[in-house]
Write a protein that holds these residues in place. Structure first.
Motif, PDB file in Angstrom:
ATOM      1  N   TYR A 138       0.870  -1.174   0.000  1.00 18.45           N
ATOM      2  CA  TYR A 138       0.000   0.000   0.000  1.00 18.45           C
ATOM      3  C   TYR A 138       0.907   1.225   0.000  1.00 18.45           C
ATOM      4  O   TYR A 138       1.889   1.256   0.722  1.00 18.45           O
ATOM      5  CB  TYR A 138      -0.879   0.046   1.250  1.00 18.45           C
ATOM      6  CG  TYR A 138      -1.656  -1.219   1.517  1.00 18.45           C
ATOM      7  CD1 TYR A 138      -2.942  -1.390   1.010  1.00 18.45           C
ATOM      8  CD2 TYR A 138      -1.108  -2.240   2.290  1.00 18.45           C
ATOM      9  CE1 TYR A 138      -3.662  -2.548   1.262  1.00 18.45           C
ATOM     10  CE2 TYR A 138      -1.819  -3.402   2.543  1.00 18.45           C
ATOM     11  CZ  TYR A 138      -3.097  -3.545   2.030  1.00 18.45           C
ATOM     12  OH  TYR A 138      -3.807  -4.694   2.287  1.00 18.45           O
ATOM     13  N   THR A 139       0.548   2.241  -0.768  1.00 20.13           N
ATOM     14  CA  THR A 139       1.360   3.449  -0.817  1.00 20.13           C
ATOM     15  C   THR A 139       0.545   4.653  -0.388  1.00 20.13           C
ATOM     16  O   THR A 139      -0.556   4.883  -0.888  1.00 20.13           O
ATOM     17  CB  THR A 139       1.893   3.691  -2.242  1.00 20.13           C
ATOM     18  OG1 THR A 139       2.682   2.569  -2.639  1.00 20.13           O
ATOM     19  CG2 THR A 139       2.747   4.942  -2.309  1.00 20.13           C
ATOM     20  N   ILE A 140       1.093   5.411   0.542  1.00 18.79           N
ATOM     21  CA  ILE A 140       0.539   6.711   0.890  1.00 18.79           C
ATOM     22  C   ILE A 140       1.394   7.718   0.133  1.00 18.79           C
ATOM     23  O   ILE A 140       2.559   7.925   0.469  1.00 18.79           O
ATOM     24  CB  ILE A 140       0.582   6.967   2.406  1.00 18.79           C
ATOM     25  CG1 ILE A 140      -0.246   5.912   3.149  1.00 18.79           C
ATOM     26  CG2 ILE A 140       0.068   8.375   2.710  1.00 18.79           C
ATOM     27  CD1 ILE A 140      -0.164   6.006   4.657  1.00 18.79           C
ATOM     28  N   PRO A 141       0.852   8.311  -0.930  1.00 18.87           N
ATOM     29  CA  PRO A 141       1.645   9.216  -1.768  1.00 18.87           C
ATOM     30  C   PRO A 141       2.115  10.454  -1.020  1.00 18.87           C
ATOM     31  O   PRO A 141       1.548  10.839   0.009  1.00 18.87           O
ATOM     32  CB  PRO A 141       0.682   9.604  -2.894  1.00 18.87           C
ATOM     33  CG  PRO A 141      -0.452   8.660  -2.813  1.00 18.87           C
ATOM     34  CD  PRO A 141      -0.509   8.163  -1.403  1.00 18.87           C
ATOM     35  N   VAL A 142       3.125  11.087  -1.578  1.00 20.14           N
ATOM     36  CA  VAL A 142       3.716  12.285  -0.987  1.00 20.14           C
ATOM     37  C   VAL A 142       2.654  13.345  -0.692  1.00 20.14           C
ATOM     38  O   VAL A 142       2.682  13.987   0.355  1.00 20.14           O
ATOM     39  CB  VAL A 142       4.790  12.856  -1.937  1.00 20.14           C
ATOM     40  CG1 VAL A 142       5.324  14.178  -1.444  1.00 20.14           C
ATOM     41  CG2 VAL A 142       5.914  11.852  -2.107  1.00 20.14           C
ATOM     42  N   ASP A 143       1.692  13.504  -1.593  1.00 21.23           N
ATOM     43  CA  ASP A 143       0.690  14.551  -1.389  1.00 21.23           C
ATOM     44  C   ASP A 143      -0.276  14.232  -0.250  1.00 21.23           C
ATOM     45  O   ASP A 143      -1.108  15.063   0.107  1.00 21.23           O
ATOM     46  CB  ASP A 143      -0.066  14.857  -2.678  1.00 21.23           C
ATOM     47  CG  ASP A 143      -0.869  13.684  -3.218  1.00 21.23           C
ATOM     48  OD1 ASP A 143      -0.795  12.570  -2.660  1.00 21.23           O
ATOM     49  OD2 ASP A 143      -1.575  13.889  -4.221  1.00 21.23           O
ATOM     50  N   GLN A 144      -0.166  13.048   0.341  1.00 19.66           N
ATOM     51  CA  GLN A 144      -0.994  12.700   1.491  1.00 19.66           C
ATOM     52  C   GLN A 144      -0.233  12.845   2.810  1.00 19.66           C
ATOM     53  O   GLN A 144      -0.746  12.507   3.868  1.00 19.66           O
ATOM     54  CB  GLN A 144      -1.570  11.297   1.323  1.00 19.66           C
ATOM     55  CG  GLN A 144      -2.583  11.240   0.198  1.00 19.66           C
ATOM     56  CD  GLN A 144      -3.203   9.868   0.011  1.00 19.66           C
ATOM     57  OE1 GLN A 144      -3.021   8.966   0.818  1.00 19.66           O
ATOM     58  NE2 GLN A 144      -3.939   9.710  -1.068  1.00 19.66           N
ATOM     59  N   ILE A 145       1.000  13.319   2.745  1.00 18.08           N
ATOM     60  CA  ILE A 145       1.765  13.670   3.944  1.00 18.08           C
ATOM     61  C   ILE A 145       1.572  15.167   4.131  1.00 18.08           C
ATOM     62  O   ILE A 145       2.132  15.978   3.394  1.00 18.08           O
ATOM     63  CB  ILE A 145       3.252  13.298   3.808  1.00 18.08           C
ATOM     64  CG1 ILE A 145       3.402  11.799   3.575  1.00 18.08           C
ATOM     65  CG2 ILE A 145       4.022  13.746   5.060  1.00 18.08           C
ATOM     66  CD1 ILE A 145       4.809  11.351   3.253  1.00 18.08           C
TER      67      ILE A 145
END
Length: 128
Positions: free
Chosen positions: A33-40
């Motif tokens: 699963y990836t939490i993209p940079v824009d979700q940090i």
């Protein structure tokens, strides 16, 4: 069953700072699963409120928080490895779902090390 939380550089690996910073990769039972940079939403090094020691605090967007909650709920009582730029910082066991969208990284590092780690996640400091 191992749950791994890996925070690494976005796009290509390099010794240069990366615009946009890091992405969070969650791996559980062979699923990634990836939490993209824009979700940090934010990352900051600060002194821990209760311990007085350096910590790195991450805030996720609503989408990132929802994914983290989903994965940690599904993997209760399992190990979670947290790594930045390929270095494992801690390997706690998930005792309860992480639902608030906040992560606090601690581990006996200096304020300089905490600031460097926050900078790596933010894309201001290169890995290595």
């Amino acid at each position: 069953m191992l749950l791994a939380l890996v925070v690494g550089l976005s796009s290509n690996a390099s010794s240069e700072p990366m615009p946009g910073g890091a992405e969070i990769i969650l791996t559980a039972q062979g699923q990634i699963y990836t939490i993209p940079v824009d979700q940090i939403a934010s990352v900051v090094a600060r002194t821990g409120e209760f311990t007085g020691t350096p910590v790195v605090e991450l805030e996720l967007s609503a989408e990132g928080a929802a994914l983290l909650a989903q994965v940690t709920t599904a993997h209760l009582n399992q190990q979670l490895d947290l790594a930045v730029c390929g270095d494992v910082l801690m390997s706690p066991t998930v005792r309860e779902p992480i639902t608030g969208g906040s992560l606090l990284i601690s581990g006996g590092f200096s304020m300089e090390e905490a600031t460097t780690l926050a900078g790596r996640i933010a894309g201001q400091v290169p890995c290595g």
